[in-house]
Design a protein around this motif. Structure first.
Motif, PDB file in Angstrom:
ATOM      1  N   UNK A 117      -9.677  46.762  47.059  1.00 43.94           N
ATOM      2  CA  UNK A 117      -8.704  46.648  48.139  1.00 43.94           C
ATOM      3  C   UNK A 117      -9.285  47.144  49.454  1.00 43.94           C
ATOM      4  N   UNK A 118      -9.978  48.261  49.409  1.00 44.40           N
ATOM      5  CA  UNK A 118     -10.607  48.797  50.614  1.00 44.40           C
ATOM      6  C   UNK A 118     -11.611  47.800  51.182  1.00 44.40           C
ATOM      7  N   UNK A 119     -12.457  47.262  50.317  1.00 41.95           N
ATOM      8  CA  UNK A 119     -13.456  46.287  50.761  1.00 41.95           C
ATOM      9  C   UNK A 119     -12.791  45.055  51.365  1.00 41.95           C
ATOM     10  N   UNK A 120     -11.729  44.564  50.714  1.00 44.05           N
ATOM     11  CA  UNK A 120     -11.068  43.351  51.215  1.00 44.05           C
ATOM     12  C   UNK A 120     -10.438  43.581  52.579  1.00 44.05           C
ATOM     13  N   UNK A 121      -9.852  44.735  52.790  1.00 42.64           N
ATOM     14  CA  UNK A 121      -9.239  45.038  54.075  1.00 42.64           C
ATOM     15  C   UNK A 121     -10.290  45.152  55.177  1.00 42.64           C
ATOM     16  N   UNK A 122     -11.387  45.823  54.899  1.00 40.77           N
ATOM     17  CA  UNK A 122     -12.459  45.914  55.889  1.00 40.77           C
ATOM     18  C   UNK A 122     -12.966  44.518  56.263  1.00 40.77           C
ATOM     19  N   UNK A 123     -13.237  43.717  55.243  1.00 45.79           N
ATOM     20  CA  UNK A 123     -13.789  42.382  55.507  1.00 45.79           C
ATOM     21  C   UNK A 123     -12.787  41.499  56.230  1.00 45.79           C
ATOM     22  N   UNK A 132      -4.630  42.893  59.403  1.00 44.72           N
ATOM     23  CA  UNK A 132      -4.389  43.945  58.414  1.00 44.72           C
ATOM     24  C   UNK A 132      -3.175  44.757  58.848  1.00 44.72           C
ATOM     25  N   UNK A 133      -2.320  44.115  59.652  1.00 43.10           N
ATOM     26  CA  UNK A 133      -1.129  44.768  60.187  1.00 43.10           C
ATOM     27  C   UNK A 133       0.173  44.073  59.771  1.00 43.10           C
ATOM     28  N   UNK A 140      -0.854  38.889  51.222  1.00 42.97           N
ATOM     29  CA  UNK A 140      -1.795  37.879  50.746  1.00 42.97           C
ATOM     30  C   UNK A 140      -3.130  38.512  50.357  1.00 42.97           C
ATOM     31  N   UNK A 141      -3.606  39.449  51.159  1.00 42.72           N
ATOM     32  CA  UNK A 141      -4.870  40.115  50.862  1.00 42.72           C
ATOM     33  C   UNK A 141      -4.777  40.925  49.575  1.00 42.72           C
ATOM     34  N   UNK A 142      -3.655  41.601  49.380  1.00 39.82           N
ATOM     35  CA  UNK A 142      -3.471  42.402  48.175  1.00 39.82           C
ATOM     36  C   UNK A 142      -3.439  41.539  46.919  1.00 39.82           C
ATOM     37  N   UNK A 149       2.210  40.421  42.935  1.00 40.95           N
ATOM     38  CA  UNK A 149       2.970  40.088  44.151  1.00 40.95           C
ATOM     39  C   UNK A 149       4.287  40.850  44.267  1.00 40.95           C
ATOM     40  N   UNK A 150       4.988  41.026  43.153  1.00 41.70           N
ATOM     41  CA  UNK A 150       6.261  41.735  43.194  1.00 41.70           C
ATOM     42  C   UNK A 150       6.059  43.209  43.550  1.00 41.70           C
TER      43      UNK A 150
END
Length: 216
Positions: A117-123, A132-133, A140-142, A149-150
Motif C-alpha cells: 500500500x505504501x509503495x502504491x501510494x508513493x508511485x 492520493x487525496x 481504487x488504489x487500495x 472494497x467494502x
C-alpha cells in the motif's frame, strides 16, 4: 530485527529514502530476518481536508521564493529520484491532506499488505499523477493492492484508524523526529533523512551486530 519507518506519502525525500533503504536491505546478509513496519507522519496535519494546491505554490509560500525557483527545485528533485530508479513527475504536482491515505496504510497492515500500500501510494503520487487525496482515487488504489472494497469504503466513510495515525505522529515526536523519512532500527538506532544507501547498510550491520539476534 525490526525497522520502524515514519514517512509521508507526499514527501519526495521519503520515497527516495525508501528506495535507498530497500537497496541496503537487499544486500544485507540477514534481510530475511528483518521486519519493516511503516508509520504515519503528516508534513502538515493542519492542511484542510478536501483542498489541494500546486506543490510549487506551497514551496513558494513556505520558503519565500518565487514559483520559478520552486519549479527549479522540483526539477532537481526529479533528477535525484531518477538516480535511484524512480520516475518523478513534479510539474503540476498537487499536495493536500494525507490523513485518509495513512488510514488506508493502517488498514493494509491488518491484511498484511502494508508495504504494498505504501509503495502504491508513493508511485501514484509521484509517477502516475493519480490523486492520493480524493476518496474515490484512494479507494481504487487500495483495491489494486488487494484490499477488500467494502473494508476500504468503511474506513474512508468513518474516522477508523485516525487515532492510530495520531499515535504514530506522537511516537515520532517522543523519539525526537522533527521530519521524515525517519528510520529506527531495533528501537535503538535512529537514522534521519534519505541517507545514502551505504549509511543504511552500515546502520543495519551495527544494529544487528549489537542486538540479541546476533547472540542467539
Amino acid at each position: 530485527m525490526r525497522v520502524d519507518v515514519w514517512s509521508d506519502i507526499i514527501c519526495p525525500w521519503c520515497y527516495i529514502g525508501r528506495r535507498r533503504f530497500e537497496q541496503a536491505l537487499a544486500g544485507f546478509e540477514h534481510r530475511d530476518q528483518v521486519e519493516v513496519v511503516h508509520h504515519s507522519f503528516q508534513l502538515d496535519p493542519t492542511y484542510p481536508a478536501g483542498r489541494t494546491e500546486l506543490s510549487t505554490e506551497m514551496l513558494s509560500r513556505k520558503y519565500g521564493m518565487d514559483v520559478a525557483e520552486a519549479a527549479a527545485m522540483e526539477s532537481k528533485m526529479e533528477a535525484t529520484a531518477a538516480g535511484e530508479g524512480l520516475e518523478y513527475h513534479m510539474d503540476g504536482l498537487h499536495i493536500g491532506n494525507t490523513a485518509d491515505a495513512h488510514r488506508l496504510v493502517h488498514l493494509a497492515a491488518s491484511a498484511g499488505l502494508q508495504d504494498a500500500m505504501v509503495e502504491r501510494l508513493f508511485r501514484a503520487h509521484f509517477t502516475d499523477r493519480r490523486s492520493v487525496f480524493s476518496p474515490s482515487s484512494l479507494a481504487a488504489l487500495a483495491v489494486e493492492v488487494g484490499l477488500d472494497p467494502a473494508e476500504v469504503e468503511a474506513v474512508l466513510s468513518s474516522d477508523r484508524y485516525a487515532a492510530e495515525v495520531e499515535e504514530d505522529a506522537a511516537t515520532a515526536s517522543r523519539l525526537g523526529a522533527n521530519g521524515v523519512p525517519f528510520f529506527v532500527l531495533d528501537m535503538r538506532y535512529g537514522v534521519s533523512g534519505a541517507q545514502p544507501t551505504e549509511l543504511f547498510t552500515q546502520a543495519l550491520t551495527e544494529a544487528w551486530d549489537t542486538s540479541s539476534y546476533a547472540r542467539s
